[in-house]
Write a protein that holds these residues in place. Structure first.
Motif, short mmCIF file in Angstrom:
data_model
loop_
_atom_site.label_atom_id
_atom_site.label_comp_id
_atom_site.label_asym_id
_atom_site.label_seq_id
_atom_site.Cartn_x
_atom_site.Cartn_y
_atom_site.Cartn_z
N ILE A 1 101.68 54.38 76.76
CA ILE A 1 102.17 53.41 77.46
C ILE A 1 101.58 52.32 76.89
N GLY A 2 102.34 50.83 77.03
CA GLY A 2 101.78 49.73 76.55
C GLY A 2 102.50 48.56 76.96
N TRP A 3 102.12 47.47 76.30
CA TRP A 3 102.80 46.15 76.55
C TRP A 3 102.79 45.41 75.32
N VAL A 4 103.62 44.81 74.90
CA VAL A 4 103.66 43.97 73.45
C VAL A 4 103.99 42.41 73.86
N VAL A 5 102.78 41.76 73.67
CA VAL A 5 103.09 40.15 74.12
C VAL A 5 103.43 39.36 72.90
N GLY A 6 104.35 38.68 72.88
CA GLY A 6 104.70 37.68 71.75
C GLY A 6 103.81 36.54 71.89
#
Length: 229
Positions: free
Chosen positions: A81-86
């Motif tokens: 699980i994760g989150w990619v921030v531009g």
């Protein structure tokens, strides 16, 4: 002195940085940015390089010093699980965690290497989990290249002619991978190759004063299928 393993990891990191520095950034990060969940499968190779001190023989400080290497290749599965921030049009950073179930069992003799069944030990490394950060750069309309650095822990079980054993390993993960969004909205595929450098492991035989030290190193390749929300 720099160990052979440290040199290998340094070379991996340098290759990752060189690849990113020379990659063309020609698209934005929107295709891969956002929170996600994924399932993954991996092939891992575990290697234990180390030395043993056999107190029953003469040598430096009363030891016969022997060196050796044990290893095994096995398959494993888990999730991420994760989150990619531009970070602008070309760059991004991902944060998240992975969990890989399954275990590798490696058998050996921490002393003289005489293969006596009563003196054998078994080392089981299992239930790997990692928290990580991964800087990313876009390389096409729907894909990105990344490097990963993480803190990894695993359960450890040592059985046989041993005493004062520990039940956990800690280490550092270094990896390089690509993530590509599919034509179906939100779906993506990720391929990754890396290594986990675990802290030194000390093994003490219970029937004698023999000791052994080992440097566990895990190399792996993984395929991940996920959904970006």
């Amino acid at each position: 002195a720099i160990t052979t393993k440290a040199k290998k990891l340094k070379a991996i990191i340098l290759a990752m940085l060189t690849t990113i520095a020379t990659s063309p950034a020609i698209a934005d990060m929107s295709a891969v940015s956002g929170p996600y969940m994924a399932v993954m499968g991996a092939v891992q190779g575990v290697e234990l390089d180390g030395t043993a001190c056999n107190k029953g023989s003469s040598g430096s400080d009363g030891c016969e010093i022997t060196a050796g290497s044990l290893g095994r290749v096995f398959g494993i599965a888990g999730g991420e699980i994760g989150w990619v921030v531009g970070l602008g049009d070309k760059f991004g950073i991902g944060i998240g965690g992975t969990y890989l179930a399954g275990d590798a069992s490696i058998e050996g003799d921490p002393g003289a290497g005489d293969a006596d069944p009563t003196e054998q030990i078994a080392v089981d490394i299992k239930n790997h989990w990692t928290v990580f950060v991964q800087p990313m750069i876009s390389i096409s309309d729907n894909s990105a290249l990344y490097i990963k650095y993480g803190h990894t822990e695993a359960d450890l079980e040592i059985t046989g002619d041993v005493k004062d054993t520990v039940n956990e390993l800690q280490g550092r993960t270094y990896a390089l991978g690509t993530r590509a969004a599919t034509s179906a909205g939100g779906l993506f595929m990720q391929m990754e190759a890396g290594a986990v450098d675990y802290d030194q492991l000390n093994i003490y035989r219970s029937s004698t004063a023999d000791t052994a030290t080992a440097d566990p190193l895990v190399a792996y390749g993984s395929l991940t299928l996920g959904y970006k929300f």
